[in-house]
Design a protein around this motif. Structure first.
Motif, PDB file in Angstrom:
ATOM      1  N   ALA A 116       0.771  -1.310   0.050  1.00  0.00           N
ATOM      2  CA  ALA A 116       0.146   0.007  -0.050  1.00  0.00           C
ATOM      3  C   ALA A 116       0.959   1.045   0.057  1.00  0.00           C
ATOM      4  CB  ALA A 116      -0.923   0.108   1.239  1.00  0.00           C
ATOM      5  N   LEU A 117       0.500   2.343  -1.040  1.00  0.00           N
ATOM      6  CA  LEU A 117       1.153   3.381  -0.715  1.00  0.00           C
ATOM      7  C   LEU A 117       0.285   4.379   0.087  1.00  0.00           C
ATOM      8  CD1 LEU A 117       2.818   3.905  -4.316  1.00  0.00           C
ATOM      9  CD2 LEU A 117       3.824   4.020  -2.195  1.00  0.00           C
ATOM     10  N   ILE A 118       0.609   5.011   1.053  1.00  0.00           N
ATOM     11  CA  ILE A 118      -0.110   6.158   1.668  1.00  0.00           C
ATOM     12  C   ILE A 118       0.356   7.350   1.419  1.00  0.00           C
ATOM     13  CG2 ILE A 118      -0.908   7.029   4.023  1.00  0.00           C
ATOM     14  CD1 ILE A 118      -0.820   4.177   5.115  1.00  0.00           C
ATOM     15  N   GLU A 119      -0.489   8.014   0.590  1.00  0.00           N
ATOM     16  CA  GLU A 119       0.141   9.435   0.292  1.00  0.00           C
ATOM     17  C   GLU A 119      -1.116  10.490   0.363  1.00  0.00           C
ATOM     18  OE1 GLU A 119       1.286   8.937  -3.852  1.00  0.00           O
ATOM     19  OE2 GLU A 119      -0.576   7.494  -4.320  1.00  0.00           O
ATOM     20  N   GLY A 120      -0.829  11.818   0.195  1.00  0.00           N
ATOM     21  CA  GLY A 120      -1.570  12.832   0.295  1.00  0.00           C
ATOM     22  C   GLY A 120      -2.393  12.872   1.427  1.00  0.00           C
ATOM     23  N   THR A 121      -3.702  13.168   1.542  1.00  0.00           N
ATOM     24  CA  THR A 121      -4.325  13.303   2.790  1.00  0.00           C
ATOM     25  C   THR A 121      -4.231  11.944   3.576  1.00  0.00           C
ATOM     26  OG1 THR A 121      -6.364  12.557   1.720  1.00  0.00           O
ATOM     27  CG2 THR A 121      -6.096  14.914   1.706  1.00  0.00           C
ATOM     28  N   ASN A 122      -4.153  10.867   3.144  1.00  0.00           N
ATOM     29  CA  ASN A 122      -4.075   9.877   4.062  1.00  0.00           C
ATOM     30  C   ASN A 122      -2.788   9.759   4.620  1.00  0.00           C
ATOM     31  OD1 ASN A 122      -6.303   8.568   3.403  1.00  0.00           O
ATOM     32  ND2 ASN A 122      -5.632   7.701   1.636  1.00  0.00           N
ATOM     33  N   PHE A 123      -1.721  10.254   3.912  1.00  0.00           N
ATOM     34  CA  PHE A 123      -0.217  10.343   4.836  1.00  0.00           C
ATOM     35  C   PHE A 123      -0.582  11.334   5.722  1.00  0.00           C
ATOM     36  CE2 PHE A 123       3.810  12.144   5.448  1.00  0.00           C
ATOM     37  CZ  PHE A 123       4.622  10.872   5.436  1.00  0.00           C
ATOM     38  N   GLU A 124      -1.224  12.228   5.645  1.00  0.00           N
ATOM     39  CA  GLU A 124      -1.292  13.451   6.578  1.00  0.00           C
ATOM     40  C   GLU A 124      -1.847  12.986   7.986  1.00  0.00           C
ATOM     41  OE1 GLU A 124      -3.295  16.701   4.584  1.00  0.00           O
ATOM     42  OE2 GLU A 124      -1.421  16.859   3.535  1.00  0.00           O
ATOM     43  N   LYS A 125      -3.080  11.958   7.744  1.00  0.00           N
ATOM     44  CA  LYS A 125      -3.970  11.482   8.638  1.00  0.00           C
ATOM     45  C   LYS A 125      -2.784  10.419   9.643  1.00  0.00           C
ATOM     46  CE  LYS A 125      -8.089  10.923   6.143  1.00  0.00           C
ATOM     47  NZ  LYS A 125      -9.031   9.753   5.451  1.00  0.00           N
ATOM     48  N   LEU A 126      -2.176   9.860   8.682  1.00  0.00           N
ATOM     49  CA  LEU A 126      -0.957   8.814   9.199  1.00  0.00           C
ATOM     50  C   LEU A 126      -0.083   9.659  10.320  1.00  0.00           C
ATOM     51  CD1 LEU A 126      -0.019   5.897   9.466  1.00  0.00           C
ATOM     52  CD2 LEU A 126       1.534   6.374   7.674  1.00  0.00           C
ATOM     53  N   GLN A 127       0.377  10.965   9.582  1.00  0.00           N
ATOM     54  CA  GLN A 127       1.356  11.580  10.482  1.00  0.00           C
ATOM     55  C   GLN A 127       0.262  11.956  11.974  1.00  0.00           C
ATOM     56  OE1 GLN A 127       2.659  14.476   7.745  1.00  0.00           O
ATOM     57  NE2 GLN A 127       4.754  13.781   8.236  1.00  0.00           N
ATOM     58  N   ARG A 128      -0.868  12.361  11.748  1.00  0.00           N
ATOM     59  CA  ARG A 128      -1.636  12.759  13.017  1.00  0.00           C
ATOM     60  C   ARG A 128      -1.911  11.556  13.984  1.00  0.00           C
ATOM     61  NH1 ARG A 128      -4.530  15.980   9.195  1.00  0.00           N
ATOM     62  NH2 ARG A 128      -6.249  14.408   9.175  1.00  0.00           N
ATOM     63  N   LEU A 129      -1.797  10.120  13.465  1.00  0.00           N
ATOM     64  CA  LEU A 129      -1.849   9.134  14.347  1.00  0.00           C
ATOM     65  C   LEU A 129      -0.608   8.686  14.922  1.00  0.00           C
ATOM     66  CD1 LEU A 129      -4.382   7.004  11.942  1.00  0.00           C
ATOM     67  CD2 LEU A 129      -4.813   8.000  14.302  1.00  0.00           C
ATOM     68  N   ALA A 130       0.554   9.541  14.849  1.00  0.00           N
ATOM     69  CA  ALA A 130       1.829   9.143  15.370  1.00  0.00           C
ATOM     70  C   ALA A 130       1.948   8.461  16.717  1.00  0.00           C
ATOM     71  CB  ALA A 130       2.760  10.372  15.113  1.00  0.00           C
ATOM     72  N   SER A 131       0.850   9.043  17.396  1.00  0.00           N
ATOM     73  CA  SER A 131       0.997   8.694  18.820  1.00  0.00           C
ATOM     74  C   SER A 131       0.202   7.331  18.978  1.00  0.00           C
ATOM     75  CB  SER A 131       0.138   9.540  19.728  1.00  0.00           C
ATOM     76  OG  SER A 131      -0.813   9.858  19.310  1.00  0.00           O
ATOM     77  N   GLU A 132      -0.760   7.001  17.922  1.00  0.00           N
ATOM     78  CA  GLU A 132      -1.698   5.896  18.134  1.00  0.00           C
ATOM     79  C   GLU A 132      -0.715   4.697  17.174  1.00  0.00           C
ATOM     80  OE1 GLU A 132      -5.956   4.300  17.051  1.00  0.00           O
ATOM     81  OE2 GLU A 132      -5.503   6.638  17.100  1.00  0.00           O
TER      82      GLU A 132
END
Lengths: 167, 122
Positions: A116-132
């Motif tokens: 899976a390539l996580i990019e764009g808005t999904n990548f930003e969401k992934l960064q926001r979930l850094a603690s989780e």
């Protein structure tokens, strides 16, 4: 009891029909039970093998989906359907992915790579979930069994839990 | 002696018809070596051979009903035994197949018996 020769043909035919129908039924039942056992014994495990950021706004995740069938007797193939990456609480959706291969023949142990390539808005969401750290790789597998008189397909839900920090 | 003959005939033809009906049920059809048409033919043959061994239309009709009863029990067991756990929770899953199978057995057995009685010159 007096033996009547005229009854020999119908009695013979009846016994023949009984034997043929019972043999055919026993054969079909055996295949059916083997199919049910295969269906009950099928196991999926999802393991994250690789996670890396390949561009400023792009990350790549690689999994191996291992399908285990104990003592497979019914030929079967598999297709991974509707795979999604979600947060552990299932509130954040990080994208929708499928494998390149459509039908994969199943052996007793089959390993299927998924990417899976996580990019764009999904990548930003992934960064926001850094603690989780815990994420879910959720999807389903369509298992198609080759049977003597056609095919039987079953859709089995599969969930893989993985932690990004540990990779 | 007549009752014993009738009982044996009903049991043998009923088990043969029930086993054949199980082969054409939606649960087992895909796992069968033969198509549904062959299973129907086996039921007719069971009725035909039983019909050649009885005398009179009334006896034939009684035999068709007995074969249907034994066949329905055989069919039920053939579908129930491999699915015990599922059927215990939802018996309606196989009852539809048993109902249609019993109807199929009765109609096809009766056809076989009628054909047999016509062949016998009744």
């Amino acid at each position: 009891m007096r033996f009547d020769r005229r009854r020999l043909a119908p009695v013979g035919l009846l016994v023949l029909v009984l034997v043929v129908s019972l043999v055919l039924l026993a054969w079909a039942e055996r295949r059916y039970v083997e199919f049910l056992e295969t269906l009950q014994g099928i196991q999926f495990s999802v393991q994250l093998t690789d996670f890396e950021q390949i561009a400023p706004q792009q990350a790549r995740l690689r999994w191996v989906v291992t399908v285990t069938i104990p003592n497979p007797k019914t030929p079967a193939s598999l297709e991974l359907l509707d795979w999604r990456v979600r947060s552990a609480d299932e509130r954040t959706h990080l994208g929708y992915y499928t494998t390149g291969e459509t039908q994969i023949a199943l052996a007793s142990v089959t390993q299927i790579p998924a990417e899976a390539l996580i990019e764009g808005t999904n990548f930003e969401k992934l960064q926001r979930l850094a603690s989780e750290t815990t994420l879910l790789f959720v999807g389903s597998a369509r298992v198609v069994f080759q049977l003597p008189q056609g095919r039987e397909s079953k859709i089995i839900p599969v969930v893989g839990v993985f932690a990004l920090q540990n990779q | 002696m007549k009752f014993l003959r009738w009982l044996v005939l009903a049991l043998v033809a009923g088990i043969a018809a029930g086993a054949s009906a199980a082969l054409q049920s939606s649960e087992l059809l895909k796992f069968s070596l033969v198509p549904a048409l062959f299973a129907y033919m086996l039921i007719v043959l069971a009725g035909l051979s039983a019909g050649l061994l009885v005398q009179g239309v009334q006896e034939g009709l009684r035999l068709a009903l007995s074969i249907t009863l034994v066949g329905a029990i055989t069919l039920f067991l053939a579908l129930y035994l491999p699915n015990r756990e599922v059927v215990a929770a939802a018996p309606e899953l196989i009852l539809r197949s048993v109902w249609w199978g019993a109807l199929t057995i009765f109609v096809l057995t009766l056809i076989g018996i009628i054909v047999a009685r016509i062949f016998s010159g009744e």
